[in-house]
Motif scaffolding. Structure first.
Motif, PDB file in Angstrom:
ATOM      1  N   LYS A 101      -4.940   4.417  -6.462  1.00  0.00           N
ATOM      2  CA  LYS A 101      -4.013   3.405  -5.968  1.00  0.00           C
ATOM      3  C   LYS A 101      -2.929   4.008  -5.072  1.00  0.00           C
ATOM      4  O   LYS A 101      -2.477   3.353  -4.134  1.00  0.00           O
ATOM      5  CB  LYS A 101      -3.351   2.682  -7.145  1.00  0.00           C
ATOM      6  CG  LYS A 101      -4.347   1.972  -8.063  1.00  0.00           C
ATOM      7  CD  LYS A 101      -3.647   1.370  -9.270  1.00  0.00           C
ATOM      8  CE  LYS A 101      -4.643   0.727 -10.220  1.00  0.00           C
ATOM      9  NZ  LYS A 101      -3.983   0.177 -11.434  1.00  0.00           N
TER      10      LYS A 101
ATOM     11  N   THR B 202      -2.492   6.256 -14.310  1.00  0.00           N
ATOM     12  CA  THR B 202      -2.213   4.888 -13.868  1.00  0.00           C
ATOM     13  C   THR B 202      -2.473   4.682 -12.382  1.00  0.00           C
ATOM     14  O   THR B 202      -3.018   3.651 -11.970  1.00  0.00           O
ATOM     15  CB  THR B 202      -0.759   4.527 -14.191  1.00  0.00           C
ATOM     16  OG1 THR B 202      -0.555   4.615 -15.602  1.00  0.00           O
ATOM     17  CG2 THR B 202      -0.411   3.122 -13.712  1.00  0.00           C
ATOM     18  N   TYR B 203      -2.100   5.663 -11.557  1.00  0.00           N
ATOM     19  CA  TYR B 203      -2.101   5.446 -10.108  1.00  0.00           C
ATOM     20  C   TYR B 203      -3.226   6.154  -9.364  1.00  0.00           C
ATOM     21  O   TYR B 203      -3.283   6.062  -8.133  1.00  0.00           O
ATOM     22  CB  TYR B 203      -0.745   5.874  -9.534  1.00  0.00           C
ATOM     23  CG  TYR B 203       0.380   4.975  -9.989  1.00  0.00           C
ATOM     24  CD1 TYR B 203       0.459   3.653  -9.551  1.00  0.00           C
ATOM     25  CD2 TYR B 203       1.345   5.431 -10.878  1.00  0.00           C
ATOM     26  CE1 TYR B 203       1.480   2.824  -9.972  1.00  0.00           C
ATOM     27  CE2 TYR B 203       2.380   4.601 -11.303  1.00  0.00           C
ATOM     28  CZ  TYR B 203       2.436   3.307 -10.846  1.00  0.00           C
ATOM     29  OH  TYR B 203       3.452   2.473 -11.264  1.00  0.00           O
TER      30      TYR B 203
ATOM     31  N   ASP C  24       0.866  -1.185   0.000  1.00  0.00           N
ATOM     32  CA  ASP C  24       0.000   0.000   0.000  1.00  0.00           C
ATOM     33  C   ASP C  24       0.901   1.232   0.000  1.00  0.00           C
ATOM     34  O   ASP C  24       1.535   1.529   1.010  1.00  0.00           O
ATOM     35  CB  ASP C  24      -0.920  -0.005   1.232  1.00  0.00           C
ATOM     36  CG  ASP C  24      -1.837   1.205   1.274  1.00  0.00           C
ATOM     37  OD1 ASP C  24      -2.037   1.837   0.217  1.00  0.00           O
ATOM     38  OD2 ASP C  24      -2.364   1.526   2.367  1.00  0.00           O
TER      39      ASP C  24
END
Length: 351
Positions: A218, A214-215, A134
């Motif tokens: 996340k 992309t992130y 994480d």
């Protein structure tokens, strides 16, 4: 992928072409004037003649543009029409968005942003993020600087003035507390130390490439900043905003290069860090390097030249060797750092 045309043979383009030739590619160079002092043919081409450009591209397997960002969209469109792979070094966000659109129907790989930042820094940042179960933050900083600065600005224009002005004035995308945002350039100024030397870092446009896409969802916080010697951001904000040079970009670039011309003794600092949970504990991981001029093929190359050219050449080598896709859109964060460093050219970064 064997035949490649390299557009623009300045310091970066010439070195990229030489590295590609050394790596076994059949290189054709395109420059403002034909020349015979290089180990591959160099031709002239009227880039404004789209039919002629596309016809030339059809005789190639790939094209690498080392030209100013404003020329890249029509070149990418010509590569798309010819059905070949396309690579460039651009930091310009609108250019990348157009190339992303083209990739939806391209026969060849569309790979912009393959230089240093965006480019290598995104590969490094992704490698750090991947170490965490994480990841709560990833901060990426790059500075291309004179080793022996003079004057209050502490800078020399070893890179394209057009590109520097572009990244200093265009808005910057970040992820902050989970939200994607656009923020102003030359803000969020922070102190940063490398080997005990104090630098300042501030936001500039384009360095993240596609990482926010992309992130998002996340990684909670992602940002990119340029590193300079202390006091640089204050002076550049004065130049662009108080003197209104932001309204005269071409003239601003000419003034800055005249005042701070290129130097041979430069240094490129790369500072990437990420924090998150690893093996059940909160940890921080860093990648910090200082790259200086080195000799390549019997000639001394500036740090900014070889770190930029080396990145795109290593990526092209990976595509040729089947380590990266041959079609679609290439994100820098999808490139494995260890595989990159294992290429003939990528190994320069591991030295």
């Amino acid at each position: 992928m064997k035949k490649i045309v390299v557009l623009g043979l300045g310091k970066v383009g010439r070195l990229a072409a030489e590295l590609l030739h050394s790596s076994g590619f059949e290189v054709t160079g395109i420059d403002v004037a034909a020349r015979s002092d290089l180990p591959f043919p160099v031709k002239t081409l009227e880039l404004g003649h789209s039919a002629g450009v596309e016809a030339m591209f059809r005789r190639q397997d790939a094209v690498l543009s080392c030209l100013p960002f404003h020329l890249n969209i029509p070149l990418a469109e010509a590569a798309h029409g010819a059905g070949i792979a396309y690579f460039d070094l651009t930091e310009d966000v609108p250019t990348t968005h157009r190339i992303l659109e083209l990739s939806a129907s391209s026969k060849g790989l569309m790979a912009p942003q393959c230089g240093l930042a965006p480019g290598f820094i995104g590969i490094v940042g992704a490698s750090l993020i991947a170490q965490f179960e994480d990841c709560r933050s990833c901060k990426m900083r790059v500075g291309a600087l004179p080793q022996h600065p003079t004057g209050l600005m502490g800078y020399s224009f070893n890179w394209s003035p057009e590109g520097v002005v572009n990244e200093y004035l265009n808005d910057c995308e970040v992820i902050e507390d989970g939200a994607r945002k656009m923020i102003s350039p030359m803000e969020w100024i922070e102190d940063i130390y490398i080997d005990g030397m104090k630098l300042e870092a501030f936001t500039t446009s384009g360095g993240l490439g596609t990482m926010c896409d992309t992130y998002h969802g996340k990684v909670g916080n992602i940002d990119y900043k340029t590193m300079r010697y202390p006091g640089h951001a204050k002076l550049m904000n004065f130049f662009f905003h108080e003197l209104l040079m932001r309204e005269r970009r071409a003239e601003a670039g000419a003034i800055l290069v005249n005042a701070k011309p290129p130097v041979d003794d430069d240094v490129v600092y790369v500072h990437a860090s990420a924090e998150g949970v690893q093996d059940g504990a909160l940890r921080r991981r860093e990648f910090v390097r200082g790259y200086r001029p080195i000799e390549i093929m019997g000639e001394r190359r500036t740090a900014i030249s070889w770190t930029t050219a080396g990145s795109v050449v290593a990526i092209i080598e990976m595509v040729r060797d089947g380590l990266l896709p041959a079609s679609g859109f290439l994100k820098q964060e999808d490139i494995d750092l260890d595989a990159f460093l294992a290429t003939p050219t990528g190994g320069l970064y591991a030295a």
